[in-house]
Enzyme design. Structure first.
Site, PDB file in Angstrom:
ATOM      1  N   SER A 129       0.834  -1.189   0.000  1.00 58.87           N
ATOM      2  CA  SER A 129       0.000   0.000   0.000  1.00 58.87           C
ATOM      3  C   SER A 129       0.883   1.259   0.000  1.00 58.87           C
ATOM      4  O   SER A 129       1.664   1.455  -0.927  1.00 58.87           O
ATOM      5  CB  SER A 129      -0.964  -0.048   1.194  1.00 58.87           C
ATOM      6  OG  SER A 129      -1.969   0.926   1.092  1.00 58.87           O
ATOM      7  N   ASP A 212      -9.096  -5.464  -4.773  1.00 57.89           N
ATOM      8  CA  ASP A 212      -8.668  -4.115  -4.456  1.00 57.89           C
ATOM      9  C   ASP A 212      -9.652  -3.123  -5.067  1.00 57.89           C
ATOM     10  O   ASP A 212     -10.394  -3.451  -6.001  1.00 57.89           O
ATOM     11  CB  ASP A 212      -7.262  -3.853  -5.027  1.00 57.89           C
ATOM     12  CG  ASP A 212      -6.190  -3.758  -3.950  1.00 57.89           C
ATOM     13  OD1 ASP A 212      -6.464  -3.141  -2.911  1.00 57.89           O
ATOM     14  OD2 ASP A 212      -5.088  -4.295  -4.153  1.00 57.89           O
ATOM     15  N   HIS A 244      -7.404  -5.899  -0.291  1.00 56.23           N
ATOM     16  CA  HIS A 244      -6.283  -4.997  -0.043  1.00 56.23           C
ATOM     17  C   HIS A 244      -5.469  -5.394   1.189  1.00 56.23           C
ATOM     18  O   HIS A 244      -4.278  -5.060   1.282  1.00 56.23           O
ATOM     19  CB  HIS A 244      -6.806  -3.565   0.141  1.00 56.23           C
ATOM     20  CG  HIS A 244      -5.722  -2.544   0.228  1.00 56.23           C
ATOM     21  ND1 HIS A 244      -4.939  -2.169  -0.843  1.00 56.23           N
ATOM     22  CD2 HIS A 244      -5.263  -1.813   1.284  1.00 56.23           C
ATOM     23  CE1 HIS A 244      -4.067  -1.257  -0.472  1.00 56.23           C
ATOM     24  NE2 HIS A 244      -4.235  -1.022   0.813  1.00 56.23           N
TER      25      HIS A 244
END
Length: 283
Positions: A129, A212, A244
């Protein structure tokens, strides 16, 4: 689950994994790489000894405003079993830290690692991320100002953001307070020419979760395409049945698809070395 519950569950999984890693490996905790309070790293070392070793630097996510190295040791669970050292890096998250500072800190952490541990036989980056963004910024570094040129063999970028401009108008930017100028100079997608200069031989894996959000998926795909068109060694992994958060959580499993790809990137099983090779004075 609510968004807050999802985050709490994610943090709990990573903390549990980090605690497990600390029970499996030799550890050097809170090793400074700079003068700031937040400029610390943790080192996870296999329990066998040898001359040289492959080393993975892990950069945590958290939208640049939460998580720390205290939840970032989980990757060592499968790695130390393969004789790989893992370094979990801290940086000053927002609002204490701004984007320029965070990027500078992760770059300096890499410089510190290679200066202290010159016997590294292979250096790899992994970030999730916001951490994937910061890892990509490391690849795009002008190393001339650091008087060192790290030979980064591979980079594993998981569910990252590579263009910060879309973030400016969102709640994520409230603690970051980025201007357009700051966003542009800290967007890996804008720094491809520098990446070609600093990391021309690095094998880059751009990974994204099937579930995602569209922004993460689109940014991963566009960054992958740009790297490929620049002639860089890059592959993309669209990981099925993941979101995610569990796309990175599952990397504590040695049989997980992405973990196996990471092992393949590193090639043959590397040799490991003992904690005596590291500076213990700050642990």
């Amino acid at each position: 689950m609510s968004a807050d519950d999802v985050i709490r569950a994610h943090v709990a999984v990573l903390r549990e994994g980090t605690a497990r890693a600390r029970s499996l490996a030799q550890t050097l905790l809170n090793v400074p790489y700079g003068q700031g309070d937040g400029e610390k790293l943790d080192v996870y070392i296999p329990n066998t000894a040898s001359v040289d070793v492959s080393l993975v630097i892990y950069i945590h996510g958290g939208y640049w405003q939460f998580l720390s190295k205290e939840e970032s040791g989980f990757l060592a669970i499968p790695m130390v079993k393969k004789g790989v050292v893992v370094v979990a890096v801290d940086y000053d998250i927002a609002p204490k830290g701004n984007m320029d500072l965070m990027v500078s800190q992760v770059r300096r952490s890499v410089v510190s690692v290679i200066k202290q541990y010159s016997h590294i036989s292979g250096l790899y980056l992994c970030g999730h991320s916001a951490g994937a963004h910061l890892a990509a910024m490391v690849l795009s570094t002008d190393w001339s100002q650091y008087n060192v040129t790290p030979q980064i063999n591979g980079a594993f970028l998981v569910s990252g953001i590579y263009d910060l401009l879309p973030i400016l108008s969102t709640y994520i930017n409230e603690p970051l307070k980025m201007t357009e100028e700051v966003a542009v100079r800290n967007s890996p997608s804008k720094l491809l020419s520098q990446l070609k200069l600093s990391s021309p031989n690095c094998h880059i894996v751009v990974a994204v979760a099937q579930n995602d959000s569209p922004e993460f998926w689109n940014q991963s795909q566009e960054y992958y395409k740009a790297l490929r068109e620049s002639g860089l060694n890059v592959t993309m992994e669209d990981v099925p049945d993941t979101d995610h958060f569990n796309i990175i959580e599952q990397m504590m499993d040695g049989d997980y698809h992405l973990t196996q790809i990471f092992f393949q990137m590193m090639g043959e099983k590397p040799r490991a070395f003992g904690a005596s090779s590291f500076n213990k004075s700050t642990s």
